[in-house]
Motif scaffolding. Structure first.
Motif, PDB file in Angstrom:
ATOM      1  N   ASP A 124       0.834  -1.216   0.000  1.00 10.04           N
ATOM      2  CA  ASP A 124       0.000   0.000   0.000  1.00 10.04           C
ATOM      3  C   ASP A 124       0.868   1.266   0.000  1.00 10.04           C
ATOM      4  O   ASP A 124       0.563   2.240  -0.700  1.00 10.04           O
ATOM      5  CB  ASP A 124      -0.935   0.008   1.219  1.00 10.04           C
ATOM      6  CG  ASP A 124      -2.127  -0.932   1.024  1.00 10.04           C
ATOM      7  OD1 ASP A 124      -2.383  -1.342  -0.130  1.00 10.04           O
ATOM      8  OD2 ASP A 124      -2.790  -1.258   2.031  1.00 10.04           O
ATOM      9  N   LEU A 125       1.937   1.258   0.791  1.00  5.79           N
ATOM     10  CA  LEU A 125       2.813   2.441   0.836  1.00  5.79           C
ATOM     11  C   LEU A 125       3.612   2.567  -0.461  1.00  5.79           C
ATOM     12  O   LEU A 125       3.822   3.672  -0.971  1.00  5.79           O
ATOM     13  CB  LEU A 125       3.747   2.372   2.051  1.00  5.79           C
ATOM     14  CG  LEU A 125       3.050   2.504   3.414  1.00  5.79           C
ATOM     15  CD1 LEU A 125       4.054   2.336   4.547  1.00  5.79           C
ATOM     16  CD2 LEU A 125       2.330   3.847   3.556  1.00  5.79           C
ATOM     17  N   THR A 126       4.039   1.433  -0.996  1.00  8.45           N
ATOM     18  CA  THR A 126       4.763   1.446  -2.274  1.00  8.45           C
ATOM     19  C   THR A 126       3.870   2.023  -3.379  1.00  8.45           C
ATOM     20  O   THR A 126       4.306   2.840  -4.201  1.00  8.45           O
ATOM     21  CB  THR A 126       5.193   0.011  -2.662  1.00  8.45           C
ATOM     22  OG1 THR A 126       5.977  -0.523  -1.596  1.00  8.45           O
ATOM     23  CG2 THR A 126       6.005  -0.008  -3.944  1.00  8.45           C
ATOM     24  N   ARG A 127       2.608   1.635  -3.343  1.00  6.21           N
ATOM     25  CA  ARG A 127       1.657   2.145  -4.343  1.00  6.21           C
ATOM     26  C   ARG A 127       1.580   3.675  -4.264  1.00  6.21           C
ATOM     27  O   ARG A 127       1.654   4.375  -5.288  1.00  6.21           O
ATOM     28  CB  ARG A 127       0.281   1.531  -4.125  1.00  6.21           C
ATOM     29  CG  ARG A 127      -0.776   2.041  -5.123  1.00  6.21           C
ATOM     30  CD  ARG A 127      -2.167   1.493  -4.869  1.00  6.21           C
ATOM     31  NE  ARG A 127      -2.292   0.092  -5.209  1.00  6.21           N
ATOM     32  CZ  ARG A 127      -2.428  -0.904  -4.315  1.00  6.21           C
ATOM     33  NH1 ARG A 127      -2.475  -0.629  -3.020  1.00  6.21           N
ATOM     34  NH2 ARG A 127      -2.528  -2.156  -4.702  1.00  6.21           N
ATOM     35  N   LEU A 165      10.315   2.668   5.366  1.00  2.00           N
ATOM     36  CA  LEU A 165      11.681   2.554   4.829  1.00  2.00           C
ATOM     37  C   LEU A 165      11.762   1.398   3.822  1.00  2.00           C
ATOM     38  O   LEU A 165      12.381   1.523   2.770  1.00  2.00           O
ATOM     39  CB  LEU A 165      12.691   2.340   5.968  1.00  2.00           C
ATOM     40  CG  LEU A 165      12.825   3.496   6.962  1.00  2.00           C
ATOM     41  CD1 LEU A 165      13.869   3.168   8.025  1.00  2.00           C
ATOM     42  CD2 LEU A 165      13.192   4.796   6.264  1.00  2.00           C
ATOM     43  N   ASP A 166      11.099   0.294   4.136  1.00  2.00           N
ATOM     44  CA  ASP A 166      11.104  -0.854   3.204  1.00  2.00           C
ATOM     45  C   ASP A 166      10.366  -0.530   1.907  1.00  2.00           C
ATOM     46  O   ASP A 166      10.711  -1.043   0.835  1.00  2.00           O
ATOM     47  CB  ASP A 166      10.440  -2.078   3.845  1.00  2.00           C
ATOM     48  CG  ASP A 166      11.250  -2.643   4.998  1.00  2.00           C
ATOM     49  OD1 ASP A 166      12.424  -2.254   5.154  1.00  2.00           O
ATOM     50  OD2 ASP A 166      10.704  -3.471   5.758  1.00  2.00           O
ATOM     51  N   ALA A 167       9.340   0.310   2.014  1.00  2.00           N
ATOM     52  CA  ALA A 167       8.594   0.691   0.804  1.00  2.00           C
ATOM     53  C   ALA A 167       9.456   1.593  -0.078  1.00  2.00           C
ATOM     54  O   ALA A 167       9.478   1.458  -1.305  1.00  2.00           O
ATOM     55  CB  ALA A 167       7.290   1.384   1.182  1.00  2.00           C
ATOM     56  N   VAL A 168      10.182   2.529   0.579  1.00  2.00           N
ATOM     57  CA  VAL A 168      11.065   3.426  -0.182  1.00  2.00           C
ATOM     58  C   VAL A 168      12.170   2.623  -0.856  1.00  2.00           C
ATOM     59  O   VAL A 168      12.443   2.769  -2.042  1.00  2.00           O
ATOM     60  CB  VAL A 168      11.686   4.494   0.749  1.00  2.00           C
ATOM     61  CG1 VAL A 168      12.810   5.241   0.045  1.00  2.00           C
ATOM     62  CG2 VAL A 168      10.621   5.461   1.224  1.00  2.00           C
TER      63      VAL A 168
END
Ligand code: ZN
Length: 266
Positions: A124-127, A165-168
């Motif tokens: 969701d954050l990556t999106r 941080l993992d999404a970034v």
């Protein structure tokens, strides 16, 4: 690193060098995504910086992973339902963002108090990162468990920061992580810098003396969390403490990770 020798050759006292470095404030980014677990987290921590960047023309997207529907026992009237609290807190977050000049507010609606570092949250954050394409992401420090002797960092704060941080990195920038996002038409996006607040050893200090009042005003929009308490004095003290070693009247400190240098490098 080799510069140190040159500087000492010119007899510049170490302290002065340190101070000069602290004053090299980074310019306002073009687009910023501020990601937090609860309504009010942003206002307690980074709102002075966001308000300053908004004034300088940054487009800011504020992401709230929960709607704060657990609240706190002290501040929530017994008769209030969770749904009602969530509605109120969502509105308060919108109001606070308006005070700061934040253009977009996004809620992900995960349940408050039990946030987990799931792949679903990372996706969701990556999106969102791929949709909005921020140059800078602002979040907390997932490695800090204890602040002083009386505040244990909220587990939702640690999870929100960790998953952000993992999404970034590596998710947002890697084509074959979450291929379903590619299928949604969302190409990889590389965030340039991460500003991490609440770090043990901040490296960058933003002078918020011109926006501290705005930060306090935004925080005061979280009426369900404050009731009669005026947070002004505490916020001023925090800002003073954060700035004093660097000759700033009021500051917010960050650990900044540079993931991609600015284009001018070439
Ligand atoms: Zn919180």
């Amino acid at each position: 690193m080799t510069d140190t020798t040159q500087l000492s050759d010119q007899s510049i006292p170490e302290r002065a060098v340190h101070k000069a470095d602290a004053f090299k404030e980074p310019p306002a980014p073009k687009r910023v995504m501020s990601i937090h677990a609860h309504p009010d987290d942003q206002e307690f921590t980074v709102a002075g910086t966001l308000a300053k960047w908004a004034r300088a023309g940054s487009e800011i997207i504020s992401v709230c992973i929960t709607r704060g529907d657990a609240g706190s026992n002290d501040q929530t009237p017994r008769e209030m339902t969770q749904a009602e609290l969530a509605r109120l807190r969502e509105r308060e977050q919108h109001n606070a963002c308006r005070v700061l000049g934040v253009a977009h507010v996004v809620f992900l609606d995960y349940p408050d108090g039990v946030l987990q570092p799931t792949l679903e949250l990372r996706r969701d954050l990556t999106r969102l990162i791929r949709q909005y394409k921020p140059d800078v992401v602002v979040c907390g420090d997932p490695t800090v468990r204890f602040y002083g002797e009386s505040y244990m960092n909220h587990p939702d704060h640690r999870v929100a920061a960790d998953v952000t941080l993992d999404a970034v990195f590596p998710s947002a920038g890697t084509r074959f992580i979450f291929p379903e996002l590619l299928a949604e038409g969302l190409a990889p996006h590389q965030v340039k810098k991460i500003f991490i607040h609440g770090a043990d050893k901040p490296t960058t200090f933003i002078d918020i003396s011109t926006t501290l009042d705005q930060k306090i005003a935004a925080l005061k929009e979280h009426k369900t969390q404050l009731n009669d308490w005026d947070p002004g004095e505490m916020m001023r003290e925090w800002a003073r403490d954060e700035g004093k070693e660097h000759g700033l009247e009021a500051a917010e400190g960050f650990r900044v990770m540079i993931l991609q240098e600015e284009e001018s490098q070439e």
